[in-house]
Write a protein that holds these residues in place. Structure first.
Motif, short mmCIF file in Angstrom:
data_model
loop_
_atom_site.label_atom_id
_atom_site.label_comp_id
_atom_site.label_asym_id
_atom_site.label_seq_id
_atom_site.Cartn_x
_atom_site.Cartn_y
_atom_site.Cartn_z
N GLN A 107 -12.30 -52.63 -73.02
CA GLN A 107 -12.49 -53.64 -74.06
C GLN A 107 -13.99 -53.80 -74.34
N CYS A 118 -3.96 -62.56 -67.11
CA CYS A 118 -3.72 -61.95 -65.81
C CYS A 118 -4.98 -61.35 -65.20
N PHE A 119 -6.08 -61.38 -65.94
CA PHE A 119 -7.31 -60.74 -65.48
C PHE A 119 -8.40 -61.75 -65.12
N ALA A 121 -12.19 -55.96 -63.74
CA ALA A 121 -11.27 -56.91 -63.10
C ALA A 121 -9.92 -56.23 -62.89
N LEU A 122 -9.24 -56.65 -61.82
CA LEU A 122 -7.84 -56.29 -61.61
C LEU A 122 -6.95 -57.41 -62.13
N ASP A 123 -5.72 -57.07 -62.47
CA ASP A 123 -4.80 -58.14 -62.87
C ASP A 123 -4.16 -58.76 -61.63
N CYS A 124 -3.29 -59.73 -61.86
CA CYS A 124 -2.71 -60.54 -60.80
C CYS A 124 -1.85 -59.72 -59.84
N GLU A 140 -8.83 -62.16 -76.36
CA GLU A 140 -8.56 -62.09 -74.92
C GLU A 140 -7.46 -61.05 -74.61
N VAL A 141 -7.71 -60.19 -73.62
CA VAL A 141 -6.64 -59.33 -73.11
C VAL A 141 -5.83 -60.18 -72.13
N PHE A 188 -6.68 -47.73 -81.48
CA PHE A 188 -5.54 -48.47 -82.04
C PHE A 188 -5.72 -48.78 -83.51
N THR A 211 0.49 -45.51 -75.86
CA THR A 211 0.15 -46.88 -75.47
C THR A 211 0.39 -47.79 -76.66
N LEU A 260 -0.80 -56.73 -69.18
CA LEU A 260 -0.22 -55.43 -69.50
C LEU A 260 1.21 -55.40 -68.98
N ILE A 311 -0.26 -53.41 -74.01
CA ILE A 311 -1.33 -54.39 -73.82
C ILE A 311 -1.06 -55.57 -74.74
N CYS A 362 -0.26 -65.65 -67.63
CA CYS A 362 -0.05 -65.17 -66.26
C CYS A 362 0.93 -66.07 -65.51
N HIS A 363 1.76 -65.46 -64.67
CA HIS A 363 2.72 -66.25 -63.89
C HIS A 363 2.04 -67.16 -62.88
N GLN A 388 -2.68 -58.84 -76.40
CA GLN A 388 -4.00 -59.41 -76.69
C GLN A 388 -3.82 -60.65 -77.58
N LEU A 413 -0.44 -51.59 -78.38
CA LEU A 413 -1.27 -52.81 -78.40
C LEU A 413 -0.53 -53.84 -79.24
N ARG A 467 9.88 -53.37 -64.62
CA ARG A 467 10.10 -52.26 -63.70
C ARG A 467 10.70 -52.73 -62.37
N PRO A 523 2.81 -48.13 -71.53
CA PRO A 523 2.09 -49.36 -71.21
C PRO A 523 1.84 -50.13 -72.51
N TRP A 545 5.27 -53.23 -69.75
CA TRP A 545 5.82 -51.90 -70.05
C TRP A 545 6.95 -52.03 -71.04
#
Lengths: 142, 142
Positions: A52, B132-133, A106-109, B58-59, A133, B113, B62, B50, B125-126, B52, B115, B84, B48, B64
């Protein structure tokens, strides 16, 4: 090393791949185990990595990283991917000049996806478009 | 259908999965072949995707998608993923209320991919974080 045509072998052991650990990668000691131990990889040993643009927020592209590519991305300041088709490490911009300077990672959750904020030089896409994209927007409602 | 514990079977035939084609999916005729024919999927039949936030950039996360999840995302206005781990379709926000209203959908230059630009209600995010990042920024330089 001979040519490899398969797509299912695991790139997480870089000594068996075109890339070798530590070449152009700085310290070359591999990914910090505190990070590596919690990654959740695909069966191929990879994580999807979203690039990004750090200031505009544009999503530029999605690549793939194994542990070594993530290590190099964290330590060299240049975004580095694993090419699934060529089966080698790929420092973005090495051939095109369209370098990605790393601003943050960064990693996700779930620790199964990487978000790399970069400063993209020129076009992110091999087609010459700013992002991968831009060209293929799908119609909604059908 | 009995419980499934594997993670490698292919979700691209929805009749063999928890979800069935067309339930809560509008027309239910499946993904437009003009799109489906050019998708490049993982060995599991997935892309995958994404998500946004359409206005801030903001991302968010991610997920599936298989063909049917992409079809539902394009036709229902609600972002729909393939889980999954649970092996079922998952309409973001159905349990949490944290809906993703679809604004636009694009494929990348390789058609491997997705977007999705969305308007995210509440936290993506849960964990309750906006994205999530947010929580796991990695140190650079080591």
């Amino acid at each position: 090393m001979g040519p490899m045509s398969g797509t299912s072998s695991t790139p997480s052991t870089p000594s068996g791949t075109t890339g070798t650990p530590g070449d152009a990668a700085g310290p070359g000691q591999g990914l910090d185990p505190a990070i590596a131990d919690r990654l959740k990889r695909t069966p191929d040993g990879l994580l999807p990595a979203i690039a990004q643009q750090y200031d505009t927020g544009e999503v530029l592209m999605l690549g793939w990283m194994d542990d070594e590519a993530l290590h190099r991305t964290l330590t060299t300041g240049r975004c580095t991917y694993w090419s699934r088709s060529r089966r080698e490490y790929w420092v973005k911009g090495d051939t095109s000049g369209h370098v990605q300077h790393v601003k943050s990672v960064a990693l996700d959750c779930d620790a199964d996806t990487v978000l790399v904020q970069v400063d993209q030089v020129g076009a992110a896409c091999h087609t010459g478009a700013r992002t991968c994209f831009d060209a293929d927007v799908l119609p909604l409602g059908r």
